[in-house]
Design an enzyme around this catalytic site. Structure first.
Site, mmCIF file in Angstrom:
data_model
loop_
_atom_site.group_PDB
_atom_site.id
_atom_site.type_symbol
_atom_site.label_atom_id
_atom_site.label_comp_id
_atom_site.label_asym_id
_atom_site.label_seq_id
_atom_site.Cartn_x
_atom_site.Cartn_y
_atom_site.Cartn_z
ATOM 1 N N ASP A 106 43.719 41.492 52.956
ATOM 2 C CA ASP A 106 43.511 40.053 53.078
ATOM 3 C C ASP A 106 43.832 39.684 54.530
ATOM 4 O O ASP A 106 42.985 39.814 55.407
ATOM 5 C CB ASP A 106 44.430 39.373 52.056
ATOM 6 N N PHE A 155 40.032 33.630 46.510
ATOM 7 C CA PHE A 155 41.039 34.328 45.719
ATOM 8 C C PHE A 155 40.407 35.047 44.532
ATOM 9 O O PHE A 155 39.607 34.467 43.805
ATOM 10 C CB PHE A 155 42.104 33.343 45.230
#
Ligand code: IMP
Ligand code: MG
Length: 179
Positions: A106, A155
């Site tokens: 991420d 997400f």
């Protein structure tokens, strides 16, 4: 397909179990070629990578070892900020062919801060294999060698990845529903 609700947030189906397994199998076949005749040591980063690591390992035909580590980030009491602590790297990696298995890159912070600890032990080689990469979210540079899926900066949940502890058991990947 059905949405799921975790901690009052709604998630919509994103990647099917079949799509994921097909990609993981493809990666295993590439690794079988790249590491033919070698005996790599896979280091799977807990918690998120447990499902990815388990499935990938089933399709490896080379001699390979695996161990698991857990990376924890703490907000330090000093102004230097976060500290990353490696828990449980109990295997000597000196001179070994290492492949790190991560669920997702991420921001890249976790792996970026952990890599020097591994390089210090002088492995013969060190590669990184990830299930998911969010290039738009990446702040800390990470040399990723193998990527199953490049995904947008949204997400995701399931296949080992959690939202506040839940959802790891889902066999497919979900994406947070936009409001
Ligand atoms: P980093 O920001 O690259 O250091 O990622 C740290 C960790 O955050 C990853 O290994 C995941 O466990 C978790 N993470 C990052 N993005 C997501 C996501 O979209 N869903 C679930 N977990 C995530
Ligand atoms: Mg993780």
């Amino acid at each position: 397909m059905a949405t799921v609700k975790v901690h009052e947030k709604v998630f919509v189906p994103y990647l099917s179990s079949e799509e994921i397994i097909a990609k993981v199998k493809e990666l295993a076949e590439i690794l079988n070629k790249d590491y033919a005749g070698k005996k790599p040591l896979f280091i799977a980063v807990l918690n998120g990578s447990f499902m990815f690591a388990a499935d990938l390992f089933k399709y490896l035909t080379i001699d390979a070892e695996i161990c698991f580590i857990k990376l924890a980030s703490y907000k330090g009491t000093k102004s230097t900020g976060h500290v990353i602590t490696a828990i449980g790297l109990d295997t000597d990696i000196t001179g070994r062919e290492i492949i790190i298995l991560e669920d997702i890159i991420d921001t890249g912070k976790t792996i970026n801060q952990f890599l020097p600890q591994l390089y210090n032990q002088q492995p013969a080689s060190l590669k990184i294999a990830v299930l998911l990469h969010k290039p738009e979210a990446t702040i800390f540079p990470v040399p990723i060698d193998y990527i199953c899926f490049t995904i947008p900066n949204k997400f995701v949940l399931g296949y080992g990845l959690d939202y506040d502890g839940l959802g790891r058991n889902l066999a497919q990947l979900y994406q947070l529903k936009e409001d």
